[in-house]
Scaffold this motif. Structure first.
Motif, short mmCIF file in Angstrom:
data_model
loop_
_atom_site.label_atom_id
_atom_site.label_comp_id
_atom_site.label_asym_id
_atom_site.label_seq_id
_atom_site.Cartn_x
_atom_site.Cartn_y
_atom_site.Cartn_z
N SER A 13 0.79 -1.24 0.00
CA SER A 13 0.00 0.00 0.00
C SER A 13 0.83 1.29 0.00
CB SER A 13 -0.96 0.03 1.19
OG SER A 13 -1.87 -1.01 1.06
N CYS A 14 1.88 1.30 -0.79
CA CYS A 14 2.66 2.53 -0.97
C CYS A 14 2.19 3.26 -2.21
CB CYS A 14 4.13 2.20 -1.22
SG CYS A 14 5.02 1.85 0.24
N GLY A 15 1.29 2.65 -2.95
CA GLY A 15 0.85 3.27 -4.20
C GLY A 15 1.65 2.78 -5.40
N GLU A 93 -9.98 -9.17 -1.87
CA GLU A 93 -10.68 -9.27 -0.60
C GLU A 93 -9.73 -9.62 0.55
OE1 GLU A 93 -14.29 -11.48 -0.88
OE2 GLU A 93 -15.12 -9.96 -2.22
N MET A 94 -10.18 -9.25 1.76
CA MET A 94 -9.35 -9.42 2.96
C MET A 94 -8.94 -10.88 3.20
SD MET A 94 -8.11 -7.17 4.86
CE MET A 94 -7.44 -6.78 6.45
N LEU A 95 -9.84 -11.79 2.85
CA LEU A 95 -9.57 -13.21 3.04
C LEU A 95 -8.28 -13.62 2.30
CD1 LEU A 95 -11.57 -15.05 4.57
CD2 LEU A 95 -12.25 -15.98 2.35
N VAL A 96 -8.11 -13.08 1.11
CA VAL A 96 -6.92 -13.37 0.32
C VAL A 96 -5.73 -12.58 0.89
CG1 VAL A 96 -5.86 -13.14 -1.96
CG2 VAL A 96 -8.22 -13.92 -1.78
N ALA A 97 -5.96 -11.31 1.22
CA ALA A 97 -4.88 -10.46 1.76
C ALA A 97 -4.27 -11.07 3.02
CB ALA A 97 -5.41 -9.06 2.05
N GLU A 98 -5.11 -11.75 3.80
CA GLU A 98 -4.62 -12.32 5.06
C GLU A 98 -3.66 -13.48 4.85
OE1 GLU A 98 -8.39 -11.23 7.93
OE2 GLU A 98 -8.17 -13.27 7.20
N ARG A 157 -4.63 5.14 3.41
CA ARG A 157 -4.90 4.94 1.96
C ARG A 157 -5.60 3.60 1.74
NH1 ARG A 157 1.10 6.31 -0.23
NH2 ARG A 157 1.06 8.56 -0.06
N ARG A 158 -5.06 2.56 2.36
CA ARG A 158 -5.61 1.21 2.17
C ARG A 158 -7.02 1.11 2.76
NH1 ARG A 158 -5.71 -2.49 -1.11
NH2 ARG A 158 -5.90 -4.59 -0.37
N PHE A 159 -7.17 1.75 3.94
CA PHE A 159 -8.48 1.71 4.62
C PHE A 159 -9.55 2.33 3.71
CE2 PHE A 159 -11.66 3.85 7.29
CZ PHE A 159 -12.18 2.74 7.94
N VAL A 174 -6.73 -3.16 9.26
CA VAL A 174 -5.92 -2.84 8.08
C VAL A 174 -4.46 -2.67 8.50
CG1 VAL A 174 -5.54 -1.13 6.26
CG2 VAL A 174 -7.86 -1.78 6.89
N LYS A 175 -4.23 -1.98 9.63
CA LYS A 175 -2.86 -1.74 10.09
C LYS A 175 -2.17 -3.08 10.40
CE LYS A 175 -0.32 1.13 13.35
NZ LYS A 175 0.16 0.46 14.55
N GLN A 176 -2.89 -3.95 11.09
CA GLN A 176 -2.29 -5.25 11.45
C GLN A 176 -1.94 -6.05 10.21
OE1 GLN A 176 -4.77 -7.37 14.19
NE2 GLN A 176 -4.33 -5.95 15.86
N ASN A 177 -2.85 -6.03 9.21
CA ASN A 177 -2.60 -6.79 7.99
C ASN A 177 -1.39 -6.24 7.24
OD1 ASN A 177 -3.48 -6.87 4.73
ND2 ASN A 177 -3.44 -8.82 5.81
N LEU A 178 -1.29 -4.91 7.16
CA LEU A 178 -0.15 -4.32 6.44
C LEU A 178 1.16 -4.63 7.14
CD1 LEU A 178 -1.01 -0.73 5.14
CD2 LEU A 178 -1.14 -2.92 4.00
#
Ligand code: DC
Length: 229
Positions: A13-15, A93-98, A157-159, A174-178
């Protein structure tokens, strides 16, 4: 004008993809989102209950995975297809991001993805973003960028992006995932996220998109000039 390879690596999530898309449009280059490939593989593993800690299970599953980037005529961008199905939305989706960082740390998964990425760069005129593009996929790329930004800014940004689709998401989640993804990506054994020695650092914590693009376009012109002779 000579076509080059531009690599963009950096934290989550740096763009990176925003910049990569802008550059591809401006230069008429192909944009490849390498993270989408790891996300699609993760989606397949989740859907098919593949145990990614088991090497034989991973090897067998990879035989059944076919990835394609297909141009979407509405957005003029490439959508990720997994075995013929458009999974562009599902993979965000978050499920994949996790789980994606765990899956992306698996040796066989990386070999599978990197082999395809290398082929995509054969004709130059490409912008690819990811974590190991300047270090492993295209170590001889003409322009390498390493992006970073303050964690609070990245979380915001990600949120915003995720909140559009899911109003239940929290800043803390979001913070924890990043933070977890950054940690796993930077500390994995195989091709961890790191800046290539010859990459230029781009900290965009306080840069707007317009100024960022102007700055990077100057780097592109310099790289093309330097490699024209
Ligand atoms: O860029 P992204 O957030 O969509 O990437 C998703 C994950 O995939 C990221 O957490 C790490 C992994 N990845 C990788 O290991 N190597 C790449 N070249 C691109 C992504």
């Amino acid at each position: 004008m000579k076509k080059i390879i531009i690599t963009i690596d950096g934290y989550s999530s740096c763009g990176k993809s925003t910049l990569a898309k802008q550059l591809a449009r401006k230069l008429d280059y192909v944009y490849i989102d390498s993270g989408a490939m790891y996300r699609a593989i993760t989606l397949y593993f989740l859907q098919n209950r593949v145990d990614w800690t088991s090497s034989p299970a991973v090897v067998e599953a990879l035989h059944n995975i076919h990835l394609d980037f297909v141009c979407n005529s509405l957005t003029s961008l490439s959508d990720m297809y997994l075995n013929g199905e458009n999974v562009e939305h599902l993979i965000r989706e978050m499920l994949v991001a996790e789980k994606v960082s765990e899956v992306a740390a698996v040796k066989e998964v990386r070999e599978f993805a990197v082999a395809q990425q290398v082929k995509m760069g054969a004709r130059k005129g490409i912008v690819m973003d990811g974590r190991d593009i300047g270090t492993v996929v295209f170590p001889h790329a003409e322009l390498k960028i390493f992006m970073t930004a303050d964690i609070t800014i990245r979380v915001e940004r990600r949120f915003k992006e995720l909140y559009e689709k899911n109003k239940n998401i929290t800043l803390e989640e979001v913070k924890q995932n990043l933070e977890l993804r950054d940690y796993i990506d930077a500390n994995r054994e195989i091709s961890p996220l790191r800046k290539a020695d010859d990459a230029i650092i781009l900290d965009n914590s306080h840069l707007n998109l317009h100024d960022q693009l102007e700055l990077v376009m100057q780097w592109v012109e310099d790289a093309i000039m330097a490699h024209s002779s």
